[in-house]
Enzyme design. Structure first.
Site, PDB file in Angstrom:
ATOM      1  N   HIS A 124       0.872  -1.176   0.000  1.00 40.01           N
ATOM      2  CA  HIS A 124       0.000   0.000   0.000  1.00 40.01           C
ATOM      3  C   HIS A 124       0.912   1.230   0.000  1.00 40.01           C
ATOM      4  O   HIS A 124       2.030   1.175   0.532  1.00 40.01           O
ATOM      5  CB  HIS A 124      -0.834  -0.039   1.278  1.00 40.01           C
ATOM      6  CG  HIS A 124      -1.909   0.976   1.384  1.00 40.01           C
ATOM      7  ND1 HIS A 124      -1.684   2.269   1.790  1.00 40.01           N
ATOM      8  CD2 HIS A 124      -3.240   0.888   1.155  1.00 40.01           C
ATOM      9  CE1 HIS A 124      -2.838   2.925   1.804  1.00 40.01           C
ATOM     10  NE2 HIS A 124      -3.789   2.112   1.430  1.00 40.01           N
ATOM     11  N   LYS A 227     -10.477  -0.849  10.332  1.00 42.34           N
ATOM     12  CA  LYS A 227     -10.607  -2.063   9.508  1.00 42.34           C
ATOM     13  C   LYS A 227     -10.920  -3.280  10.371  1.00 42.34           C
ATOM     14  O   LYS A 227     -11.076  -4.390   9.881  1.00 42.34           O
ATOM     15  CB  LYS A 227      -9.330  -2.282   8.693  1.00 42.34           C
ATOM     16  CG  LYS A 227      -9.135  -1.202   7.643  1.00 42.34           C
ATOM     17  CD  LYS A 227      -7.934  -1.473   6.794  1.00 42.34           C
ATOM     18  CE  LYS A 227      -7.424  -0.239   6.089  1.00 42.34           C
ATOM     19  NZ  LYS A 227      -8.120   0.058   4.829  1.00 42.34           N
TER      20      LYS A 227
HETATM   21  N1  PMP Z   1      -1.790  -0.873   4.509  1.00 33.88           N
HETATM   22  C1  PMP Z   1      -2.740  -1.622   3.940  1.00 33.88           C
HETATM   23  C2  PMP Z   1      -2.397  -2.998   3.459  1.00 33.88           C
HETATM   24  C3  PMP Z   1      -4.025  -1.105   3.811  1.00 33.88           C
HETATM   25  O1  PMP Z   1      -4.980  -1.845   3.237  1.00 33.88           O
HETATM   26  C4  PMP Z   1      -4.316   0.186   4.280  1.00 33.88           C
HETATM   27  C5  PMP Z   1      -5.693   0.796   4.152  1.00 33.88           C
HETATM   28  N2  PMP Z   1      -6.294   0.600   2.890  1.00 33.88           N
HETATM   29  C6  PMP Z   1      -3.288   0.911   4.875  1.00 33.88           C
HETATM   30  C7  PMP Z   1      -2.048   0.346   4.972  1.00 33.88           C
HETATM   31  C8  PMP Z   1      -3.500   2.298   5.415  1.00 33.88           C
HETATM   32  O2  PMP Z   1      -4.387   2.279   6.456  1.00 33.88           O
HETATM   33  P1  PMP Z   1      -4.961   3.648   7.056  1.00 33.88           P
HETATM   34  O3  PMP Z   1      -5.446   4.442   5.896  1.00 33.88           O
HETATM   35  O4  PMP Z   1      -6.084   3.195   7.937  1.00 33.88           O
HETATM   36  O5  PMP Z   1      -3.864   4.299   7.799  1.00 33.88           O
END
Ligand code: PMP
Length: 407
Positions: A124, A227
């Site tokens: 990500h 999540k």
């Molecule tokens: N890493 C992964 C694998 C994710 O799926 C996400 C959220 N889509 C994030 C990091 C970032 O999470 P957040 O936006 O809640 O900080």
């Protein structure tokens, strides 16, 4: 349903009862964020209704009630991931915040010119950009583990990358785009053979897979509350005490100090050293409630039902004419990305929405992964234990109907 009463469980989630565009909501965007059970919503409200007060500051009654609840939530989180000590659990704003904390402090102390950081092709953006910033500032190199066409890490290539320049390995446990479950045990063992610490991005694992940080022997693990059925703006960074002690503070401010003079500040002990300022108290407490809710429902039952659902979804989706999966790993959880013929994902997503089906379309904050597959984006359905076989049937029927209209 693996012994879960899903009909009953769905009643715990008020938002799932609604209709969208005149159709019952089919929520398959759990990778982006999960819905909240009533007990979590109530826990957040109860804090403001009954004991709103700042933590770790006042001697007065309400402040003590709030502090106790906040620290109890930390203990709940520690128990859930089997941390050796609750003080290894730092409350953050989310996964992004946790990764930035480690990338920032780790690089300031341990990353120097000529060093390197290993990430993977399926990260990500929040597990890419903080490391890019760190590497740029320190004159270090970012190395990327390649993947095969099924969306699985090439472990031989990874092993070959491990040399004395590597100061940390930061990889995702589960891919948010493809659902690939990475062999994190092997990733950690190989890194440890060279005394290299590992950070796991558990944003897409914590709600699906039982995690034991001591069994994994992982140095850092980050996830987001939203999540895992808790409010937005909450999260956890787990870190081994020895490592957290070695890192400099991330942000300066109240609560993270022991004593301050204009000449010198003595930092507070763990975890407060990394919790500058008033935290999201209500959110952290509600995160504890969300985890208790999952524990009462039964983590292993949840895991088993989600695996059954995933298998059923893949089996049914494979029957769709012209479907192509982006990532088709042997071990997977949560997310399914696909394209149908040459239909643009946004068009598919819009037609699904008209049928009350919520999926995500686009690059899912994994643009480099999209470049590897030479596509602009995907349609992503992502599962939770409150989803049903009927949800999957509706998705499959919806995709077929949309394809018939668009082709
Ligand atoms: N890493 C992964 C694998 C994710 O799926 C996400 C959220 N889509 C994030 C990091 C970032 O999470 P957040 O936006 O809640 O900080």
């Amino acid at each position: 349903t693996a012994g879960l009463d899903v009909t009953q469980i769905r009643k715990d989630f008020p938002i799932l009862q609604q209709q969208v565009h005149g159709k019952p909501l089919v929520y398959l965007d759990n990778g982006a964020t999960t819905q909240k059970p009533q007990v979590v919503i109530a826990a957040e409200a109860r804090y403001y209704e009954e004991y709103n007060s700042n933590v770790h500051r006042g001697v007065h009654h309400l402040s003590q009630v709030a502090t106790n609840a906040y620290e109890r939530a930390r203990i709940t989180v520690a128990g859930y991931i089997n941390a050796a000590d609750p003080h290894e659990v730092i409350f953050t704003k989310g996964t992004t915040d946790g990764i930035n904390l480690v990338a920032n402090t780790m690089s300031r102390r341990f990353l120097n010119e000529g060093d390197s950081v290993i990430i993977s092709s399926m990260e990500h953006h929040s597990n890419i950009v903080p490391w890019q910033i760190a590497c740029e500032e320190r004159g270090a190199t970012l190395k990327v583990i390649p993947i095969n066409e099924r969306g699985e890490l090439l472990m031989d290539a990874y092993e070959a990358m491990l040399d004395d320049t590597v100061k940390i390995v930061a990889v995702t446990y589960v891919s948010n785009t493809m659902g690939t479950i990475n062999p994190v045990e092997d990733i950690i063992t190989l890194a440890h053979a060279r005394n290299i610490p590992v950070l796991l991005d558990a944003a897409q694992a914590i709600q699906h897979i039982s995690i034991d940080v001591q069994a994994l022997d992982v140095e850092f693990l980050a996830f987001s509350g939203h999540k895992i059925y808790a409010p937005t703006g909450t999260g956890v960074l787990y870190g081994k005490k020895a490592w957290l002690d070695k890192l400099p503070p991330y942000q300066g401010g109240g609560d993270m100090i022991k004593t301050v003079t204009f000449e010198k500040t003595i930092y507070n002990e763990l975890p407060y050293k990394f919790e500058a300022g008033t935290p999201n108290i209500a959110g952290a407490i509600a995160l504890g409630t969300a985890i208790e809710y999952l524990q009462q429902t039964g983590i292993s039952k949840i895991q088993q039902w989600e695996e059954e659902l995933m298998e059923y979804a893949m089996q049914e989706l494979r029957k769709i004419d012209g479907i192509r999966f982006i990532g088709d790993a042997a071990r997977r959880s949560g997310a399914i990305s696909f394209l149908v013929h040459n239909i643009h994902p946004f068009d598919m997503g819009e037609l699904l929405d008209q049928q009350g089906i919520a999926v995500r379309t686009g690059h899912h904050c994994t643009e480099p992964l999209m470049d590897i597959f030479k596509i602009p984006g995907t349609v992503r359905a992502s599962l939770s234990f409150y989803n049903t076989r009927e949800d999957i049937d509706k998705l499959v029927a919806g995709v077929k109907r949309a394809a018939a209209m668009l082709l």
